[in-house]
Motif scaffolding. Sequence first.
Motif, PDB file in Angstrom:
ATOM      1  N   THR A 250      38.720  13.275  37.752  1.00 58.61           N
ATOM      2  CA  THR A 250      37.995  13.938  36.669  1.00 58.61           C
ATOM      3  C   THR A 250      36.516  13.622  36.795  1.00 58.61           C
ATOM      4  OG1 THR A 250      39.909  13.750  35.215  1.00 58.61           O
ATOM      5  CG2 THR A 250      37.796  14.206  34.171  1.00 58.61           C
ATOM      6  N   VAL A 251      35.716  14.662  36.926  1.00 56.53           N
ATOM      7  CA  VAL A 251      34.271  14.512  37.064  1.00 56.53           C
ATOM      8  C   VAL A 251      33.599  15.383  36.008  1.00 56.53           C
ATOM      9  CG1 VAL A 251      32.278  14.850  38.570  1.00 56.53           C
ATOM     10  CG2 VAL A 251      34.426  14.043  39.536  1.00 56.53           C
ATOM     11  N   ASP A 252      32.755  14.768  35.206  1.00 57.55           N
ATOM     12  CA  ASP A 252      32.062  15.490  34.137  1.00 57.55           C
ATOM     13  C   ASP A 252      33.036  16.272  33.253  1.00 57.55           C
ATOM     14  OD1 ASP A 252      29.690  14.482  35.003  1.00 57.55           O
ATOM     15  OD2 ASP A 252      29.090  16.253  36.118  1.00 57.55           O
ATOM     16  N   GLY A 253      34.190  15.689  32.997  1.00 54.97           N
ATOM     17  CA  GLY A 253      35.162  16.331  32.121  1.00 54.97           C
ATOM     18  C   GLY A 253      36.025  17.392  32.775  1.00 54.97           C
ATOM     19  N   ASN A 254      35.764  17.706  34.030  1.00 49.06           N
ATOM     20  CA  ASN A 254      36.558  18.708  34.746  1.00 49.06           C
ATOM     21  C   ASN A 254      37.519  18.016  35.705  1.00 49.06           C
ATOM     22  OD1 ASN A 254      35.230  21.163  33.722  1.00 49.06           O
ATOM     23  ND2 ASN A 254      33.448  20.318  34.781  1.00 49.06           N
ATOM     24  N   LYS A 255      38.778  18.401  35.635  1.00 45.65           N
ATOM     25  CA  LYS A 255      39.807  17.754  36.453  1.00 45.65           C
ATOM     26  C   LYS A 255      40.063  18.587  37.709  1.00 45.65           C
ATOM     27  CE  LYS A 255      43.108  15.806  34.138  1.00 45.65           C
ATOM     28  NZ  LYS A 255      44.354  15.649  33.343  1.00 45.65           N
ATOM     29  N   ALA A 256      39.945  17.953  38.859  1.00 44.02           N
ATOM     30  CA  ALA A 256      40.188  18.642  40.135  1.00 44.02           C
ATOM     31  C   ALA A 256      41.244  17.882  40.923  1.00 44.02           C
ATOM     32  CB  ALA A 256      38.897  18.729  40.945  1.00 44.02           C
ATOM     33  N   LYS A 257      42.133  18.634  41.550  1.00 39.84           N
ATOM     34  CA  LYS A 257      43.119  18.022  42.453  1.00 39.84           C
ATOM     35  C   LYS A 257      42.532  18.068  43.859  1.00 39.84           C
ATOM     36  CE  LYS A 257      47.581  18.778  42.015  1.00 39.84           C
ATOM     37  NZ  LYS A 257      48.903  19.479  42.081  1.00 39.84           N
TER      38      LYS A 257
END
Length: 206
Positions: A52-59
Amino acid sequence: MDEDDILTTLKILIIGESGVGKSSLLLRFTDDTFDPEQAATIGVDFKVKTLTVDGNKAKLAIWDTAGQERFRTLTPSYYRGAQGVILVYDVSNQMTFDRLGQWLNELDTYSTKADIIKMLVGNKIDMEKREVSREQGLKFARKHSCLFIEASAKTRDGVQCAFEELVEKIIQTPGLWENDHSRQGLRVREQGPMHQGGCSNYCSLI
């Protein structure tokens, strides 16, 4: 984990000469482990981790490749579709730094995304003997439009930051990761305590 919360899946590559610590960086990031006797990668290793970076979750689908020439036959498929690449050298081994240009040439040849984000990582800063200065790394990164960080898979220094900064830059690059059926706009989520901005000691964002 709720799959609906995931903004996107990103393909990240780790490239560089054999022995620079590519697998060690990957294992430190994904499993928080370090094995000083880490065996050389045969072919390709593959790990998945959600970040999670800056509130955005990426796989993240992270591909770790063998540095040896005899495994280069799988090169084109390895690079295809990647949005980010971590280019690793060993600060205690000048040769691994000198050969970065050849790795960049290979990336330019096979990458299918013109605006792929590049992160240069000078690994093994825990070693007493240093052959490549921070200034040399920074100069190379600026010349080739890379993000830059020095790190140590052994001590953890800079490892988390390297992946976080890379993913953050990818998410901030329009057109690099979205596709036609992706959600409109970013669903910015409440930021957790994980990202404390501790990267300033290591990171030089170009």
